[in-house]
Design an enzyme around this catalytic site. Structure first.
Site, PDB file in Angstrom:
ATOM      1  CG  ASP A 166     -10.365 -18.805  10.512  1.00  0.00           C
ATOM      2  OD1 ASP A 166     -10.121 -18.014  10.437  1.00  0.00           O
ATOM      3  OD2 ASP A 166     -11.260 -18.713   9.988  1.00  0.00           O
ATOM      4  CE  LYS A 181     -11.597 -15.984  26.114  1.00  0.00           C
ATOM      5  NZ  LYS A 181     -11.603 -16.551  25.991  1.00  0.00           N
ATOM      6  CE  LYS A 193      -1.910 -14.870  23.991  1.00  0.00           C
ATOM      7  NZ  LYS A 193      -1.817 -14.955  26.093  1.00  0.00           N
ATOM      8  CG  LEU A 210     -12.803  -9.355  38.610  1.00  0.00           C
ATOM      9  CD1 LEU A 210     -13.856  -8.627  39.701  1.00  0.00           C
ATOM     10  CD2 LEU A 210     -13.748 -10.860  38.353  1.00  0.00           C
ATOM     11  CE1 TYR A 219      -4.535 -13.401  22.081  1.00  0.00           C
ATOM     12  CE2 TYR A 219      -5.026 -14.521  20.360  1.00  0.00           C
ATOM     13  CZ  TYR A 219      -4.762 -14.866  21.540  1.00  0.00           C
ATOM     14  OH  TYR A 219      -4.984 -15.888  22.312  1.00  0.00           O
ATOM     15  CG  ASN A 250     -13.898 -13.375  18.526  1.00  0.00           C
ATOM     16  OD1 ASN A 250     -13.378 -14.015  19.127  1.00  0.00           O
ATOM     17  ND2 ASN A 250     -13.769 -12.014  18.324  1.00  0.00           N
ATOM     18  CG  ASN A 251     -12.895 -17.975  19.805  1.00  0.00           C
ATOM     19  OD1 ASN A 251     -12.384 -17.660  20.807  1.00  0.00           O
ATOM     20  ND2 ASN A 251     -12.266 -17.975  18.919  1.00  0.00           N
ATOM     21  CB  SER A 295      -1.973 -18.367  21.101  1.00  0.00           C
ATOM     22  OG  SER A 295      -2.827 -18.758  19.833  1.00  0.00           O
ATOM     23  CB  ALA A 296      -1.905 -23.055  17.532  1.00  0.00           C
ATOM     24  CG  PHE A 320      -4.175 -18.595  32.902  1.00  0.00           C
ATOM     25  CD1 PHE A 320      -4.009 -19.160  32.329  1.00  0.00           C
ATOM     26  CD2 PHE A 320      -3.640 -18.897  34.682  1.00  0.00           C
ATOM     27  CE1 PHE A 320      -4.138 -20.537  32.281  1.00  0.00           C
ATOM     28  CE2 PHE A 320      -3.796 -20.022  34.733  1.00  0.00           C
ATOM     29  CZ  PHE A 320      -3.991 -20.797  34.112  1.00  0.00           C
ATOM     30  CG  ASN A 357      -8.225 -24.031  17.667  1.00  0.00           C
ATOM     31  OD1 ASN A 357      -7.630 -24.262  18.429  1.00  0.00           O
ATOM     32  ND2 ASN A 357      -9.301 -22.820  17.604  1.00  0.00           N
TER      33      ASN A 357
END
Ligand code: NAD
Ligand code: UFG
Length: 335
Positions: free
Chosen positions: A295, A84, A154, A33, A150, A199-200, A124-125, A80, A180
């Site tokens: 990015d 992240k 992965k 949690l 992060y 932050n997404n 993740s991509a 999961f 996404n």
């Protein structure tokens, strides 16, 4: 089939729980949690008619995990659980390596001890790094040019899973590389509700629309893209959840890897326009600022393998995602 969802009260896990319950799977959830709320279990029950058994356990708590696996007698795990937040992972790398990589090692040890051989992992991509092209296929090299801890967790977990599958021929591993995820359940009862400052793009758009954040900062409009802003492959979370069901049906020994995306890119300005349209034309305040470090201009899935081998493809659109998000925000307001 009895399925354990680690991180199952989180955004993608809770939507997947609903799709699995609808199809008659027995679902149990474990979560510490840290980034989700216990009330999600009641929402899952309201939507699906079944409240999954819940263990408040941390992946790093070996005894708690062992006890849960001893009771659970699971056939398959969908993993999961993980931290992240890309920015936070740069500030606190050890926390990310300990939680995500260390936690996965504990999980795999427990699975081995209790004879559970099937795992589906939320990758993740981001593992593709910068390939120099927008469209990504599963056989591209991974691990090079990942810009944050992060993303590296992965990549590392994918490599660990490959090694474990070599060592244990009984092991059946499916790695799902999400693009996404956006949108919420159409009931408006569950969605992305981060405990922290997001932050997404999509959670920030939501917070700008509610006035919790003053305006959206668009990170750069000078990329070589359709309108200069960053382009991503946004996938509706319900389509993504269904991808897990498809993956369970086709899981097999060794390692299988699938992109879960739509194959279509959308720019930041197009996302803003779609949100404004879904909110009846209400303007979303934004300003263009400098590019965000790390990015890429454009990232898009080639989802062909998932379609061919899993018989899965996306059905929902950006407009569906935006309409469902507005519905979810209205439900939050009523609370
Ligand atoms: P989320 O934060 O909503 O859900 C993750 C859940 O894991 C949370 O409920 C959190 O409390 C739990 N958790 C974290 N560490 C734990 C631990 N040590 N023990 C037990 N529970 C723990 O995130 P999400 O968006 O649902 O993402 C699910 C998975 O998909 C994550 O592994 C994430 O990295 C991956 N992923 C997400 C995205 C995205 O944009 N949402 C994209 C690609 C991959
Ligand atoms: N963006 C903005 N302003 C914001 C936030 C984002 O303009 O406030 C832009 C970004 O520059 C990018 C796009 O919106 O062009 C999407 O950004 P997100 O942060 O939502 O998503 P990313 O594609 O950068 O990264 C996300 C996750 C990663 C994951 C990756 C692929 O954060 O962890 O998707 O799954 F690896």
């Amino acid at each position: 089939m009895k399925v354990l969802l680690t991180g199952g009260t989180g955004y993608i896990g809770s939507h997947t729980a609903i799709e699995l319950i609808k199809l008659g799977y027995e679902v149990e959830i474990m979560d510490n949690l840290f980034n989700s709320k216990i009330e999600v279990l009641d929402k899952i029950a309201e939507i699906s008619g079944v409240k999954p058994k819940f263990y408040e356990v941390d992946l790093l708590d070996k005894d708690g995990m062992d006890k849960m696996f001893a009771e659970g007698d699971y056939d398959l795990v969908i993993h999961f659980a993980g931290l992240k937040a890309v920015g936070e992972s740069v500030e606190k790398p050890l926390k990310y390596y300990e939680n995500n990589v260390g936690g996965t090692i504990n999980l795999l040890e427990c699975m081995k001890k209790h004879g559970v051989n099937k795992i589906i992992f939320s990758s993740s991509a981001t593992v593709y790094g910068d390939q120099g092209v927008a469209e990504l296929t599963e056989d591209m090299q991974t691990g090079v040019g990942i810009t944050n801890p992060y993303g590296r967790t992965k990549y590392m977990i994918e490599e660990i899973l490959k090694d474990v599958a070599v060592a244990n021929k009984e092991f059946e591993v499916t790695i799902l590389r999400y693009f996404n995820p956006v949108g919420t359940h159409p009931s408006g009862l569950i969605g992305e509700d981060p405990n922290d400052i997001p932050n997404n793009l999509m959670p920030i758009i939501m917070k700008v629309s509610t006035g919790e954040i003053e305006k959206l900062k668009v990170y750069g409009d000078d990329y070589d893209t359709v309108d200069g802003t960053g382009v991503r492959d946004y996938i509706h979370v319900v389509d993504l959840a269904k991808g897990h069901v498809a993956a369970i049906n086709k899981i097999k020994s060794g390692i299988s890897i699938y992109n879960l995306g739509t194959g279509k890119g959308t720019s930041v300005l197009e996302m803003i326009a779609a949100f404004e349209k879904a909110s009846g034309g209400k303007k979303l305040p934004y300003e263009v600022v400098e590019r965000r470090a790390g990015d890429l201009a454009e990232i898009c899935a080639n989802p062909g393998r998932a379609e061919r081998e899993l018989g899965w493809k996306t059905e929902l659109t950006i407009d569906d995602a935006m309409n469902d998000t507005i519905n979810y925000l209205n439900h939050l307001k009523e609370k």
